[in-house]
Scaffold this motif. Sequence first.
Motif, mmCIF file in Angstrom:
data_model
loop_
_atom_site.group_PDB
_atom_site.id
_atom_site.type_symbol
_atom_site.label_atom_id
_atom_site.label_comp_id
_atom_site.label_asym_id
_atom_site.label_seq_id
_atom_site.Cartn_x
_atom_site.Cartn_y
_atom_site.Cartn_z
ATOM 1 N N PRO A 1 -47.673 32.768 -50.471
ATOM 2 C CA PRO A 1 -46.676 31.752 -50.087
ATOM 3 C C PRO A 1 -46.199 30.910 -51.279
ATOM 4 C CG PRO A 1 -48.500 31.740 -48.524
ATOM 5 C CD PRO A 1 -48.901 32.627 -49.676
ATOM 6 N N GLN A 2 -47.076 30.702 -52.257
ATOM 7 C CA GLN A 2 -46.669 29.961 -53.453
ATOM 8 C C GLN A 2 -45.639 30.763 -54.257
ATOM 9 O OE1 GLN A 2 -50.148 28.592 -55.711
ATOM 10 N NE2 GLN A 2 -51.319 28.596 -53.794
ATOM 11 N N ILE A 3 -45.856 32.076 -54.336
ATOM 12 C CA ILE A 3 -44.905 32.950 -55.022
ATOM 13 C C ILE A 3 -43.566 32.912 -54.287
ATOM 14 C CG2 ILE A 3 -44.358 35.346 -55.616
ATOM 15 C CD1 ILE A 3 -47.397 35.754 -56.075
ATOM 16 N N ARG A 4 -43.612 33.002 -52.950
ATOM 17 C CA ARG A 4 -42.380 32.964 -52.156
ATOM 18 C C ARG A 4 -41.611 31.665 -52.428
ATOM 19 N NH1 ARG A 4 -44.012 32.974 -46.725
ATOM 20 N NH2 ARG A 4 -44.184 30.739 -46.977
ATOM 21 N N GLU A 5 -42.317 30.534 -52.450
ATOM 22 C CA GLU A 5 -41.664 29.245 -52.691
ATOM 23 C C GLU A 5 -40.987 29.217 -54.066
ATOM 24 O OE1 GLU A 5 -42.847 24.564 -53.160
ATOM 25 O OE2 GLU A 5 -44.081 25.802 -51.846
ATOM 26 N N LEU A 6 -41.656 29.724 -55.075
ATOM 27 C CA LEU A 6 -41.069 29.760 -56.408
ATOM 28 C C LEU A 6 -39.874 30.719 -56.480
ATOM 29 C CD1 LEU A 6 -44.281 29.629 -58.618
ATOM 30 C CD2 LEU A 6 -42.564 27.824 -58.343
ATOM 31 N N LEU A 7 -39.984 31.858 -55.798
ATOM 32 C CA LEU A 7 -38.868 32.804 -55.787
ATOM 33 C C LEU A 7 -37.654 32.210 -55.079
ATOM 34 C CD1 LEU A 7 -40.691 36.200 -55.174
ATOM 35 C CD2 LEU A 7 -39.558 35.434 -57.271
ATOM 36 N N MET A 8 -37.875 31.441 -54.017
ATOM 37 C CA MET A 8 -36.756 30.789 -53.325
ATOM 38 C C MET A 8 -36.099 29.746 -54.230
ATOM 39 S SD MET A 8 -36.270 32.294 -50.472
ATOM 40 C CE MET A 8 -36.763 33.785 -51.323
ATOM 41 N N LYS A 9 -36.890 29.038 -55.008
ATOM 42 C CA LYS A 9 -36.326 28.084 -55.968
ATOM 43 C C LYS A 9 -35.516 28.818 -57.028
ATOM 44 C CE LYS A 9 -39.794 24.449 -55.450
ATOM 45 N NZ LYS A 9 -40.878 23.689 -56.084
ATOM 46 N N ARG A 10 -36.024 29.972 -57.453
ATOM 47 C CA ARG A 10 -35.293 30.764 -58.445
ATOM 48 C C ARG A 10 -33.988 31.280 -57.846
ATOM 49 N NH1 ARG A 10 -34.030 34.951 -61.511
ATOM 50 N NH2 ARG A 10 -34.819 35.127 -63.631
ATOM 51 N N LEU B 1 -64.352 41.675 -50.865
ATOM 52 C CA LEU B 1 -62.976 42.133 -50.659
ATOM 53 C C LEU B 1 -62.228 41.177 -49.728
ATOM 54 C CD1 LEU B 1 -60.853 44.234 -51.259
ATOM 55 C CD2 LEU B 1 -61.791 45.631 -49.410
ATOM 56 N N ASP B 2 -62.886 40.713 -48.676
ATOM 57 C CA ASP B 2 -62.251 39.774 -47.750
ATOM 58 C C ASP B 2 -61.909 38.455 -48.447
ATOM 59 O OD1 ASP B 2 -62.256 41.518 -45.617
ATOM 60 O OD2 ASP B 2 -64.148 40.763 -44.772
ATOM 61 N N GLU B 3 -62.779 37.981 -49.337
ATOM 62 C CA GLU B 3 -62.517 36.737 -50.061
ATOM 63 C C GLU B 3 -61.335 36.911 -51.029
ATOM 64 O OE1 GLU B 3 -66.978 34.731 -50.235
ATOM 65 O OE2 GLU B 3 -66.441 36.287 -51.704
ATOM 66 N N ILE B 4 -61.279 38.063 -51.654
ATOM 67 C CA ILE B 4 -60.167 38.351 -52.566
ATOM 68 C C ILE B 4 -58.850 38.394 -51.788
ATOM 69 C CG2 ILE B 4 -59.164 40.058 -54.141
ATOM 70 C CD1 ILE B 4 -62.134 40.861 -54.781
ATOM 71 N N ARG B 5 -58.877 39.064 -50.630
ATOM 72 C CA ARG B 5 -57.663 39.142 -49.809
ATOM 73 C C ARG B 5 -57.243 37.763 -49.313
ATOM 74 N NH1 ARG B 5 -59.310 44.697 -46.728
ATOM 75 N NH2 ARG B 5 -58.379 46.096 -48.254
ATOM 76 N N GLU B 6 -58.203 36.927 -48.989
ATOM 77 C CA GLU B 6 -57.899 35.568 -48.556
ATOM 78 C C GLU B 6 -57.233 34.788 -49.693
ATOM 79 O OE1 GLU B 6 -60.401 31.644 -47.268
ATOM 80 O OE2 GLU B 6 -60.954 33.525 -46.272
ATOM 81 N N ARG B 7 -57.718 34.978 -50.900
ATOM 82 C CA ARG B 7 -57.125 34.319 -52.068
ATOM 83 C C ARG B 7 -55.693 34.795 -52.286
ATOM 84 N NH1 ARG B 7 -55.728 30.378 -54.677
ATOM 85 N NH2 ARG B 7 -55.678 30.505 -56.910
ATOM 86 N N ILE B 8 -55.481 36.093 -52.149
ATOM 87 C CA ILE B 8 -54.123 36.650 -52.270
ATOM 88 C C ILE B 8 -53.221 36.047 -51.196
ATOM 89 C CG2 ILE B 8 -52.738 38.757 -51.969
ATOM 90 C CD1 ILE B 8 -55.068 40.267 -53.391
ATOM 91 N N ASP B 9 -53.720 35.930 -49.984
ATOM 92 C CA ASP B 9 -52.946 35.341 -48.888
ATOM 93 C C ASP B 9 -52.583 33.889 -49.163
ATOM 94 O OD1 ASP B 9 -53.066 37.740 -47.536
ATOM 95 O OD2 ASP B 9 -54.660 37.114 -46.157
ATOM 96 N N GLN B 10 -53.372 33.197 -49.967
ATOM 97 C CA GLN B 10 -53.056 31.817 -50.353
ATOM 98 C C GLN B 10 -52.019 31.771 -51.473
ATOM 99 O OE1 GLN B 10 -56.896 30.258 -51.433
ATOM 100 N NE2 GLN B 10 -57.600 30.075 -49.303
ATOM 101 N N ILE B 11 -52.058 32.758 -52.339
ATOM 102 C CA ILE B 11 -51.135 32.798 -53.486
ATOM 103 C C ILE B 11 -49.734 33.238 -53.063
ATOM 104 C CG2 ILE B 11 -50.648 34.011 -55.668
ATOM 105 C CD1 ILE B 11 -53.724 34.078 -56.110
#
Length: 191
Positions: free
Chosen positions: A15-24, A3-13
């Motif tokens: 900011p990438q979503i935020r960057e794409l949403l800001m571009k949109r 579960l901790d590894e999954i949450r860490e992966r989500i935490d990495q994803i």
Amino acid sequence: MTLDEIRERIDQIDPQIRELLMKRMDCAYHVAEAKYADHSTEVYRADREKTIIEQLSASVPEDRRAQYIAIIRKIMEGSRMYQYGLLYDWNGEETVFLPLLHSLTIPDSCRRVTLTVTRENRPNAMSEVLSMIGDYGYNMEKMELTEENVEAGTVTFSLTVLGSLKDTRMKKLMFQLSEECRAFRILKVSE
């Protein structure tokens, strides 16, 4: 994975979503600029949004499609909200808001706005309105179906929104509703 590894992966994803949403959102800004330059306030295009959703969701697995479409709709709603806010600011309230009042006056102690909206009778038509109201930071006191026009394929609701028409956010909400509904009218402003 733990579960901790999954949450860490989500935490990495995320900011990438935020960057794409800001571009949109940057693109939405430029769309609003183009519409303003053309003296247009038309932002909502149900036919275009439907086509985009169909194209984007075509290759999404069935077990995730409904959730994916819900996310895409929310992104589009946020984009429209941003564009309407820009157009409100650039055009001025005397152009896009004051005509909505007709002969109503706004008392200083305004706490409720009662209005009527007519939308196409389709899935999510009214949930989009309710979502919009919440996204602007307001609550509803009352919602009542007042007419279903089968021939026209529309539904009309009377809504009472808690908030003041003196607030700029409320004015922007009314502007957006007036643009996205087939019919819109502010009926009453009260305490």
